[in-house]
Design a protein around this motif. Structure first.
Motif, PDB file in Angstrom:
ATOM      1  N   LEU A   1     -13.813   7.276  14.702  1.00 38.24           N
ATOM      2  CA  LEU A   1     -13.190   8.169  15.685  1.00 38.24           C
ATOM      3  C   LEU A   1     -13.627   9.616  15.477  1.00 38.24           C
ATOM      4  CD1 LEU A   1      -9.632   6.579  15.754  1.00 38.24           C
ATOM      5  CD2 LEU A   1     -11.231   6.662  17.695  1.00 38.24           C
ATOM      6  N   GLN A   2     -13.645  10.062  14.228  1.00 37.79           N
ATOM      7  CA  GLN A   2     -14.058  11.431  13.950  1.00 37.79           C
ATOM      8  C   GLN A   2     -15.518  11.655  14.344  1.00 37.79           C
ATOM      9  OE1 GLN A   2     -12.320  14.174  13.189  1.00 37.79           O
ATOM     10  NE2 GLN A   2     -14.231  15.310  13.342  1.00 37.79           N
ATOM     11  N   GLY A   3     -16.371  10.715  14.021  1.00 40.86           N
ATOM     12  CA  GLY A   3     -17.780  10.831  14.405  1.00 40.86           C
ATOM     13  C   GLY A   3     -17.959  10.867  15.914  1.00 40.86           C
ATOM     14  N   ALA A   4     -17.209  10.037  16.606  1.00 42.01           N
ATOM     15  CA  ALA A   4     -17.286  10.028  18.069  1.00 42.01           C
ATOM     16  C   ALA A   4     -16.795  11.347  18.643  1.00 42.01           C
ATOM     17  CB  ALA A   4     -16.473   8.862  18.625  1.00 42.01           C
ATOM     18  N   LEU A   5     -15.718  11.879  18.089  1.00 45.30           N
ATOM     19  CA  LEU A   5     -15.193  13.167  18.562  1.00 45.30           C
ATOM     20  C   LEU A   5     -16.245  14.254  18.418  1.00 45.30           C
ATOM     21  CD1 LEU A   5     -12.891  14.940  19.621  1.00 45.30           C
ATOM     22  CD2 LEU A   5     -12.126  15.192  17.232  1.00 45.30           C
ATOM     23  N   VAL A   6     -16.868  14.325  17.270  1.00 40.44           N
ATOM     24  CA  VAL A   6     -17.895  15.334  17.025  1.00 40.44           C
ATOM     25  C   VAL A   6     -19.042  15.189  18.026  1.00 40.44           C
ATOM     26  CG1 VAL A   6     -19.711  15.950  15.361  1.00 40.44           C
ATOM     27  CG2 VAL A   6     -17.335  15.768  14.611  1.00 40.44           C
ATOM     28  N   ASP A   7     -19.534  13.972  18.200  1.00 43.08           N
ATOM     29  CA  ASP A   7     -20.649  13.752  19.126  1.00 43.08           C
ATOM     30  C   ASP A   7     -20.274  14.098  20.564  1.00 43.08           C
ATOM     31  OD1 ASP A   7     -22.428  12.967  17.153  1.00 43.08           O
ATOM     32  OD2 ASP A   7     -22.222  10.818  17.550  1.00 43.08           O
ATOM     33  N   LEU A   8     -19.077  13.741  20.974  1.00 40.49           N
ATOM     34  CA  LEU A   8     -18.662  14.009  22.355  1.00 40.49           C
ATOM     35  C   LEU A   8     -18.440  15.502  22.606  1.00 40.49           C
ATOM     36  CD1 LEU A   8     -16.285  10.965  22.770  1.00 40.49           C
ATOM     37  CD2 LEU A   8     -18.407  11.359  24.067  1.00 40.49           C
TER      38      LEU A   8
ATOM     39  N   PRO B   1      -5.534  13.188  11.628  1.00 40.03           N
ATOM     40  CA  PRO B   1      -5.701  14.425  12.394  1.00 40.03           C
ATOM     41  C   PRO B   1      -7.157  14.610  12.835  1.00 40.03           C
ATOM     42  CG  PRO B   1      -5.395  14.917  10.059  1.00 40.03           C
ATOM     43  CD  PRO B   1      -5.236  13.437  10.218  1.00 40.03           C
ATOM     44  N   PRO B   2      -7.416  14.705  14.130  1.00 45.26           N
ATOM     45  CA  PRO B   2      -8.782  14.898  14.607  1.00 45.26           C
ATOM     46  C   PRO B   2      -9.265  16.314  14.299  1.00 45.26           C
ATOM     47  CG  PRO B   2      -7.242  14.929  16.443  1.00 45.26           C
ATOM     48  CD  PRO B   2      -6.446  14.603  15.221  1.00 45.26           C
ATOM     49  N   ASP B   3     -10.573  16.454  14.088  1.00 47.47           N
ATOM     50  CA  ASP B   3     -11.153  17.748  13.758  1.00 47.47           C
ATOM     51  C   ASP B   3     -12.294  18.065  14.714  1.00 47.47           C
ATOM     52  OD1 ASP B   3     -12.154  20.063  12.655  1.00 47.47           O
ATOM     53  OD2 ASP B   3     -12.427  19.249  10.644  1.00 47.47           O
ATOM     54  N   GLY B   4     -12.008  18.906  15.692  1.00 47.03           N
ATOM     55  CA  GLY B   4     -13.012  19.307  16.667  1.00 47.03           C
ATOM     56  C   GLY B   4     -13.442  20.753  16.510  1.00 47.03           C
ATOM     57  N   ARG B   5     -13.239  21.319  15.314  1.00 47.77           N
ATOM     58  CA  ARG B   5     -13.627  22.709  15.086  1.00 47.77           C
ATOM     59  C   ARG B   5     -15.142  22.864  15.163  1.00 47.77           C
ATOM     60  NH1 ARG B   5     -11.319  23.768   9.451  1.00 47.77           N
ATOM     61  NH2 ARG B   5     -12.129  21.637   9.250  1.00 47.77           N
ATOM     62  N   ALA B   6     -15.577  24.053  15.545  1.00 42.55           N
ATOM     63  CA  ALA B   6     -17.001  24.322  15.743  1.00 42.55           C
ATOM     64  C   ALA B   6     -17.828  23.989  14.503  1.00 42.55           C
ATOM     65  CB  ALA B   6     -17.211  25.782  16.154  1.00 42.55           C
ATOM     66  N   ALA B   7     -17.366  24.388  13.328  1.00 46.79           N
ATOM     67  CA  ALA B   7     -18.124  24.128  12.100  1.00 46.79           C
ATOM     68  C   ALA B   7     -18.244  22.629  11.841  1.00 46.79           C
ATOM     69  CB  ALA B   7     -17.458  24.826  10.915  1.00 46.79           C
ATOM     70  N   THR B   8     -17.190  21.887  12.125  1.00 52.82           N
ATOM     71  CA  THR B   8     -17.212  20.439  11.928  1.00 52.82           C
ATOM     72  C   THR B   8     -18.182  19.792  12.902  1.00 52.82           C
ATOM     73  OG1 THR B   8     -14.916  20.513  11.195  1.00 52.82           O
ATOM     74  CG2 THR B   8     -15.771  18.363  11.865  1.00 52.82           C
ATOM     75  N   VAL B   9     -18.156  20.234  14.148  1.00 52.64           N
ATOM     76  CA  VAL B   9     -19.060  19.694  15.161  1.00 52.64           C
ATOM     77  C   VAL B   9     -20.510  20.007  14.790  1.00 52.64           C
ATOM     78  CG1 VAL B   9     -19.751  19.844  17.587  1.00 52.64           C
ATOM     79  CG2 VAL B   9     -17.322  19.738  16.987  1.00 52.64           C
ATOM     80  N   ALA B  10     -20.767  21.250  14.397  1.00 56.75           N
ATOM     81  CA  ALA B  10     -22.135  21.643  14.036  1.00 56.75           C
ATOM     82  C   ALA B  10     -22.666  20.847  12.852  1.00 56.75           C
ATOM     83  CB  ALA B  10     -22.186  23.139  13.732  1.00 56.75           C
ATOM     84  N   ALA B  11     -21.808  20.568  11.895  1.00 59.03           N
ATOM     85  CA  ALA B  11     -22.239  19.863  10.696  1.00 59.03           C
ATOM     86  C   ALA B  11     -22.415  18.361  10.901  1.00 59.03           C
ATOM     87  CB  ALA B  11     -21.227  20.097   9.568  1.00 59.03           C
ATOM     88  N   GLY B  12     -21.711  17.777  11.871  1.00 61.37           N
ATOM     89  CA  GLY B  12     -21.695  16.323  11.971  1.00 61.37           C
ATOM     90  C   GLY B  12     -22.331  15.707  13.188  1.00 61.37           C
TER      91      GLY B  12
ATOM     92  N   THR C   1      -9.543  11.414  24.673  1.00 58.80           N
ATOM     93  CA  THR C   1      -9.079  10.052  24.403  1.00 58.80           C
ATOM     94  C   THR C   1      -9.286   9.690  22.937  1.00 58.80           C
ATOM     95  OG1 THR C   1      -9.548   9.354  26.669  1.00 58.80           O
ATOM     96  CG2 THR C   1      -9.421   7.615  25.011  1.00 58.80           C
ATOM     97  N   VAL C   2     -10.454  10.013  22.406  1.00 56.16           N
ATOM     98  CA  VAL C   2     -10.772   9.707  21.013  1.00 56.16           C
ATOM     99  C   VAL C   2      -9.845  10.478  20.066  1.00 56.16           C
ATOM    100  CG1 VAL C   2     -12.546  10.057  19.234  1.00 56.16           C
ATOM    101  CG2 VAL C   2     -13.148   8.989  21.414  1.00 56.16           C
ATOM    102  N   ALA C   3      -9.645  11.765  20.339  1.00 51.41           N
ATOM    103  CA  ALA C   3      -8.776  12.581  19.479  1.00 51.41           C
ATOM    104  C   ALA C   3      -7.335  12.068  19.511  1.00 51.41           C
ATOM    105  CB  ALA C   3      -8.837  14.043  19.908  1.00 51.41           C
ATOM    106  N   GLU C   4      -6.875  11.687  20.684  1.00 49.03           N
ATOM    107  CA  GLU C   4      -5.511  11.172  20.791  1.00 49.03           C
ATOM    108  C   GLU C   4      -5.371   9.808  20.113  1.00 49.03           C
ATOM    109  OE1 GLU C   4      -4.368  11.531  24.905  1.00 49.03           O
ATOM    110  OE2 GLU C   4      -4.136  13.701  24.714  1.00 49.03           O
ATOM    111  N   ARG C   5      -6.417   8.996  20.147  1.00 51.39           N
ATOM    112  CA  ARG C   5      -6.378   7.708  19.433  1.00 51.39           C
ATOM    113  C   ARG C   5      -6.281   7.960  17.930  1.00 51.39           C
ATOM    114  NH1 ARG C   5      -4.355   2.882  19.067  1.00 51.39           N
ATOM    115  NH2 ARG C   5      -5.603   1.503  17.769  1.00 51.39           N
ATOM    116  N   ALA C   6      -7.064   8.914  17.434  1.00 49.46           N
ATOM    117  CA  ALA C   6      -6.987   9.250  16.010  1.00 49.46           C
ATOM    118  C   ALA C   6      -5.575   9.705  15.654  1.00 49.46           C
ATOM    119  CB  ALA C   6      -8.011  10.330  15.662  1.00 49.46           C
ATOM    120  N   SER C   7      -5.005  10.567  16.460  1.00 51.46           N
ATOM    121  CA  SER C   7      -3.642  11.051  16.208  1.00 51.46           C
ATOM    122  C   SER C   7      -2.642   9.907  16.219  1.00 51.46           C
ATOM    123  CB  SER C   7      -3.249  12.099  17.252  1.00 51.46           C
ATOM    124  OG  SER C   7      -4.030  13.257  17.108  1.00 51.46           O
ATOM    125  N   ALA C   8      -2.811   8.978  17.145  1.00 48.05           N
ATOM    126  CA  ALA C   8      -1.900   7.838  17.239  1.00 48.05           C
ATOM    127  C   ALA C   8      -1.955   6.967  15.982  1.00 48.05           C
ATOM    128  CB  ALA C   8      -2.224   6.991  18.471  1.00 48.05           C
TER     129      ALA C   8
END
Length: 156
Positions: free
Chosen positions: A20-27, A77-88, A66-73
């Motif tokens: 889920l985290q990987g998908a969030l970053v990619d999306l 905790p989903p991580d969509g911060r810029a640094a996380t997205v850039a790194a992953g 949808t992905v972030a809310e699935r992770a929360s469910a």
């Protein structure tokens, strides 16, 4: 700290939360790449490519939610911060400046292809661990493959 307790085992939750985290970053990155190209596309097919890019932005943003809310469910905790997205992210960096329409299409074909490849890996990884999350990844993959096909057809 887990505020929400997942019904999944710890082992399954680890697999699913990574997917889920990987998908969030990619999306999130896909939406940013498509918007960056959207702002800078030029050429005879400007309008159609410009509009098509916004469709990808909308799809990526909707699926990232949808992905972030699935992770929360599931208590992750989903991580969509810029640094996380850039790194992953699995998407190649986009050049700055104006982008010729045919190059814009090529950029999106590559970006979508990278995300689709990783999304299919997530489909395979989550099948036994959590069919609900797997179903989300299957739907995302289908939508992205449709856009991938359409962009490829643009430069055929």
């Amino acid at each position: 700290m887990y505020v929400v307790k997942s019904p999944l085992s710890d082992a399954d939750l680890k697999v699913v939360s990574q997917a889920l985290q990987g998908a969030l970053v990619d999306l999130v990155d896909l939406s940013l790449v498509a918007k960056q190209v959207h702002w800078n596309v030029v050429g005879p097919r400007f309008r159609s490519v410009h509009l098509q890019l916004d469709e990808v932005v909308d799809v990526a943003r909707a699926h990232s939610d949808t992905v972030a809310e699935r992770a929360s469910a599931l208590g992750v905790p989903p991580d969509g911060r810029a640094a996380t997205v850039a790194a992953g992210s699995g998407i190649e960096a986009v050049a700055e400046g104006w982008v010729k329409d045919s190059d814009a299409i090529g950029t999106l074909v590559a970006a979508l292809g990278a995300v689709i490849t990783r999304m299919r890996e997530r489909v395979a990884a989550t099948g036994d661990a959590d069919p609900v999350s797997q179903d989300i990844f299957i739907g995302i993959t289908a939508d992205l493959e449709k856009h991938h096909w359409m962009f490829q057809a643009e430069n055929a």
